[in-house]
Design a protein around this motif. Structure first.
Motif, short mmCIF file in Angstrom:
data_model
loop_
_atom_site.label_atom_id
_atom_site.label_comp_id
_atom_site.label_asym_id
_atom_site.label_seq_id
_atom_site.Cartn_x
_atom_site.Cartn_y
_atom_site.Cartn_z
N LEU A 41 -33.42 29.11 6.88
CA LEU A 41 -32.78 30.38 6.62
C LEU A 41 -33.23 31.62 7.21
O LEU A 41 -33.07 32.79 8.55
CB LEU A 41 -32.62 30.29 5.22
N MET A 42 -34.74 32.55 7.39
CA MET A 42 -35.59 32.90 7.88
C MET A 42 -35.30 32.78 8.97
O MET A 42 -35.25 33.98 10.06
CB MET A 42 -36.99 32.91 7.22
N ARG A 43 -35.27 31.52 9.78
CA ARG A 43 -35.06 31.80 11.14
C ARG A 43 -33.78 32.02 11.71
O ARG A 43 -33.79 32.79 12.54
CB ARG A 43 -35.37 30.03 11.91
N ASN A 44 -32.82 31.88 11.28
CA ASN A 44 -31.91 32.30 11.09
C ASN A 44 -31.37 34.39 11.10
O ASN A 44 -30.37 34.28 11.66
CB ASN A 44 -30.46 31.82 10.57
N MET A 45 -32.66 34.24 9.66
CA MET A 45 -32.29 35.72 9.74
C MET A 45 -33.29 36.15 10.93
O MET A 45 -32.29 37.34 11.01
CB MET A 45 -32.80 35.88 8.01
N PHE A 46 -33.96 35.80 11.36
CA PHE A 46 -34.18 37.12 12.94
C PHE A 46 -33.01 37.03 13.73
O PHE A 46 -33.32 37.53 14.08
CB PHE A 46 -35.53 35.65 13.08
N TYR A 65 -23.81 40.34 7.23
CA TYR A 65 -25.06 39.47 7.11
C TYR A 65 -25.28 39.71 5.29
O TYR A 65 -26.10 38.01 5.37
CB TYR A 65 -25.89 39.88 7.96
N LEU A 66 -25.25 40.10 4.76
CA LEU A 66 -24.18 40.34 3.71
C LEU A 66 -25.12 38.78 2.43
O LEU A 66 -26.03 38.35 1.78
CB LEU A 66 -24.23 41.36 2.05
N GLU A 67 -23.96 38.07 2.83
CA GLU A 67 -23.34 37.20 1.91
C GLU A 67 -24.46 35.83 2.58
O GLU A 67 -24.40 35.35 1.49
CB GLU A 67 -21.77 36.90 2.09
N LYS A 68 -24.86 35.83 3.94
CA LYS A 68 -25.48 34.75 4.50
C LYS A 68 -27.03 35.39 3.40
O LYS A 68 -27.21 33.83 3.39
CB LYS A 68 -25.17 35.16 5.51
N TYR A 94 -35.19 43.80 0.16
CA TYR A 94 -34.61 43.20 1.34
C TYR A 94 -32.61 43.23 1.51
O TYR A 94 -32.46 44.05 2.36
CB TYR A 94 -34.89 41.46 1.91
N LEU A 95 -31.88 42.51 0.54
CA LEU A 95 -30.66 42.65 0.78
C LEU A 95 -29.73 44.11 0.17
O LEU A 95 -29.43 44.09 0.77
CB LEU A 95 -30.08 41.74 -0.75
N ALA A 96 -30.77 44.80 -0.52
CA ALA A 96 -30.22 46.05 -1.16
C ALA A 96 -30.71 47.33 0.18
O ALA A 96 -29.08 47.51 0.78
CB ALA A 96 -30.90 46.57 -1.62
N SER A 97 -31.16 46.79 0.88
CA SER A 97 -31.59 47.54 2.21
C SER A 97 -30.75 47.09 3.26
O SER A 97 -30.56 48.02 4.18
CB SER A 97 -33.37 47.43 3.26
N GLN A 114 -34.96 50.77 10.54
CA GLN A 114 -35.53 50.69 10.02
C GLN A 114 -36.62 49.96 8.60
O GLN A 114 -37.44 49.79 8.52
CB GLN A 114 -36.35 51.75 10.48
N LEU A 115 -36.53 50.73 7.76
CA LEU A 115 -35.93 50.55 6.16
C LEU A 115 -35.94 49.12 5.77
O LEU A 115 -36.73 48.43 6.01
CB LEU A 115 -35.11 51.07 5.77
N LEU A 116 -34.83 48.21 6.73
CA LEU A 116 -34.48 46.82 6.66
C LEU A 116 -35.58 46.17 7.37
O LEU A 116 -36.87 45.22 6.68
CB LEU A 116 -33.70 46.62 7.40
N VAL A 117 -36.09 46.06 8.28
CA VAL A 117 -37.57 45.85 9.00
C VAL A 117 -38.82 45.81 8.30
O VAL A 117 -39.61 44.23 8.32
CB VAL A 117 -37.52 45.96 10.58
N ASN A 118 -38.49 46.78 7.83
CA ASN A 118 -40.17 47.76 7.11
C ASN A 118 -40.05 46.44 5.47
O ASN A 118 -41.02 46.23 5.12
CB ASN A 118 -40.91 48.95 6.42
#
Length: 141
Positions: A41-46, A65-68, A94-97, A114-118
């Protein structure tokens, strides 16, 4: 003559096997947690984050992308101890961002991205620092 051909054949097999072994070792190093659903999942999120970066740089709204990405809270990790309260809290942050980014107007896109990346970096600094260098590539300067 037959011994020479047999020796060449045997040498070819040894070389072939050693090359396959090297390939498997490098793949394991590249993706040490390759079978864990959370790692996949993390690889797909990237990949999704790379798409988001392009959209933000172009000043375009991002896709949904939120549901995924909600699967971050339920996907099985390599190490079950990772799924702590802290991990869950960081996943929720993360999901809130991400939700905030998806609802951003053009003026807010860059800051919210940028907040999401952080939020990714904060979590990975605590739980799995291996991808931090790669996540840093998502930053927009």
């Amino acid at each position: 003559m037959h011994r020479f051909l047999f020796f060449i054949f045997l040498l070819a097999i040894v070389i072939s096997c050693s090359q396959k072994e090297k390939k498997n070792v490098s793949e394991t190093i590249k993706y040490p947690n390759q079978d864990a659903p959370l790692a996949l999942l993390m690889r797909n999120m990237f990949i999704d984050m790379e798409e988001m970066k392009v959209s933000v740089e172009e000043g375009k709204s991002i896709k949904q992308y939120l549901e995924k990405h909600k699967a971050i809270l339920t996907a099985k990790p390599t190490d079950a101890n990772v799924k702590s309260e802290t991990f869950q809290s960081m996943g929720m942050a993360y999901l809130a961002s991400l939700k905030e980014l998806e609802n951003s107007n053009k003026e807010e896109l860059l800051d919210n991205y940028q907040l999401l990346v952080n939020s990714c970096l904060a979590c990975h600094n605590n739980f799995c620092p291996g991808p931090v260098k790669r996540i840093n590539l998502l930053k927009i300067d």
